[in-house]
Design an enzyme around this catalytic site. Structure first.
Site, PDB file in Angstrom:
ATOM      1  N   GLY A   1     -10.261  -3.396   2.623  1.00 58.57           N
ATOM      2  CA  GLY A   1      -9.357  -3.219   3.770  1.00 58.57           C
ATOM      3  C   GLY A   1      -9.519  -1.857   4.422  1.00 58.57           C
TER       4      GLY A   1
ATOM      5  CB  THR B   1      -0.877  -0.032   1.269  1.00 60.23           C
ATOM      6  OG1 THR B   1      -1.740  -1.159   1.185  1.00 60.23           O
ATOM      7  CG2 THR B   1      -1.700   1.229   1.438  1.00 60.23           C
TER       8      THR B   1
ATOM      9  CB  THR C   1       1.124   0.248   4.792  1.00 53.56           C
ATOM     10  OG1 THR C   1       1.362  -0.981   4.085  1.00 53.56           O
ATOM     11  CG2 THR C   1       2.342   0.579   5.642  1.00 53.56           C
TER      12      THR C   1
HETATM   13  N1  GLY Z   1      -3.796  -2.137   4.160  1.00 46.72           N
HETATM   14  C1  GLY Z   1      -4.322  -2.488   2.921  1.00 46.72           C
HETATM   15  C2  GLY Z   1      -5.359  -3.502   2.979  1.00 46.72           C
HETATM   16  O1  GLY Z   1      -5.463  -4.214   3.974  1.00 46.72           O
HETATM   17  O2  GLY Z   1      -6.097  -3.632   2.039  1.00 46.72           O
END
Ligand code: GLY
Length: 360
Positions: free
Chosen positions: A247, A217, A268
């Protein structure tokens, strides 16, 4: 002043991982700002260690992080807007196949691309997000369009795709996002999942959220010369995600938050845990309350300890990942519980710096 903390913390029942955190303090002792603008970015956290990255790839990633900082700096140093700087930095990373956002995004179980993004402005706490979009070349631009051009905060799926087209944002075929290493990652994931339990929810959760994962991310936070903060995040999510899984990245308060009274933050990591803790807003709220209670800006050490504590709380639930943050008082920092995190920072008070590994 530079404060560096390193340590060991207990994660879950038994796992012990190194913690790396660094805070740069550019605030004057009386609370007056020295840094007129600041910028912090990330390109994901995870199992990023020297033995897993070639010298060429290391240099390539650092060059791209530097380019993203340059793009944001070009706006902030001219007195530009924090949200514009966040978008400029994130677009550089979305356009690069090394990161899990835009081109280079991970694949879903169905071998498609489903992208999430968000942006927030700290002056108004106005925000925009897009979840599960399929054709917008730069999803961070769609988040901004939702914020600026709609009555809503979060649009998803086909509706978000239609809104993106209406707004005249550049549309691409799904093939645009594809890269050979992400295709291989999905194949490997499917092999593991099928071998484990024919896709049972338990096995999927354990593998998809496991600590061996590499989260790519991308995100940025900026403080501009007017004292406004903005933060944004963009991602392809998790390899092999299915059932419309979303997410933390498009969830305001989980993956992104900005409030001129406290902080700008982008996260992230394993998004489910960041959602459960409400990591982004939790951090900003703790910083704001520390400032309100003491009636003065918290020290860089206090802010860093707060970041470490929120990451530890997320880790204690079984999650993993990291955050980047900055404050209205000029502090800039990171906290993560993974071996590495692609990251960089710049401000009017310091030369820009980029880092990858936990020991930098
Ligand atoms: N942190 C990105 C996700 O879990 O989609």
């Amino acid at each position: 002043m530079r404060a560096l903390t390193k340590g060991i913390m207990l994660l879950g029942a038994s796992a012990i991982l190194p913690v790396a955190a660094v805070a740069e303090d550019h605030s004057a002792p009386n609370g007056e700002k020295e840094a007129n603008w600041s910028l912090v970015i990330h390109g994901g956290a995870g199992t990023i260690s020297r033995d897993k990255i070639t010298a060429e790839k290391d240099a390539e990633i650092r060059a791209k992080l530097t380019q993203a900082l340059d793009a944001g700096e070009a706006i902030l140093a001219e007195g530009g807007d924090a949200a514009d700087a966040v978008i400029a930095a994130i677009m550089v990373l979305e356009d690069d196949p090394n990161f899990n956002a835009g081109k280079g995004a991970v694949l879903t179980w169905e071998e498609t691309f489903s992208l999430d993004s968000s942006i927030m402005e700290g002056a108004t706490r106005n925000a925009g997000s897009a979840a599960g979009v399929s054709a917008t070349k730069n999803p961070i631009l769609l988040a901004r369009a939702v914020m600026d051009k709609s009555r809503h905060v979060l649009l998803s799926g086909a509706g978000a795709d239609a809104f993106s087209q209406e707004q005249g944002l550049e549309q691409v075929e799904q093939d645009y996002f594809a890269t050979p290493h992400r295709v291989k990652a999905l194949e490997a994931f499917k092999l593991r999942m099928n071998a484990a339990a024919k896709g049972s929810a338990k096995a999927m959760g354990q593998d998809a959220l496991g600590r061996d994962w590499r989260f790519g991310t991308v995100g940025a936070a900026a403080l501009d010369e007017s004292g406004n903060i903005a933060a944004g995040t963009s991602t392809g999510g998790m390899t092999g995600k299915r059932w419309g899984r979303i997410g933390d990245s498009p969830i305001i308060g989980a993956g992104t938050y900005a409030d001129n009274r406290s902080c700008g933050i982008s996260a992230t990591g394993a998004g489910e845990y960041f959602i459960r803790v409400g990591v982004a807003q939790e951090f900003c709220t703790r910083v704001r309350i520390a400032a309100e209670v003491s009636e003065s800006p918290p020290s860089a050490e206090t802010v860093q300890k707060t970041a470490d504590a929120v990451i530890a709380e997320m880790g204690a639930l079984g999650g993993s990942g990291g955050i980047i943050y900055l404050t209205p008082w000029g502090q800039i920092g990171y906290a993560f519980d993974t071996p590495g995190m692609y990251r960089g920072m710049a401000s009017s008070a310091q030369p820009k710096s980029v880092a990858i590994y936990g020991d930098e």
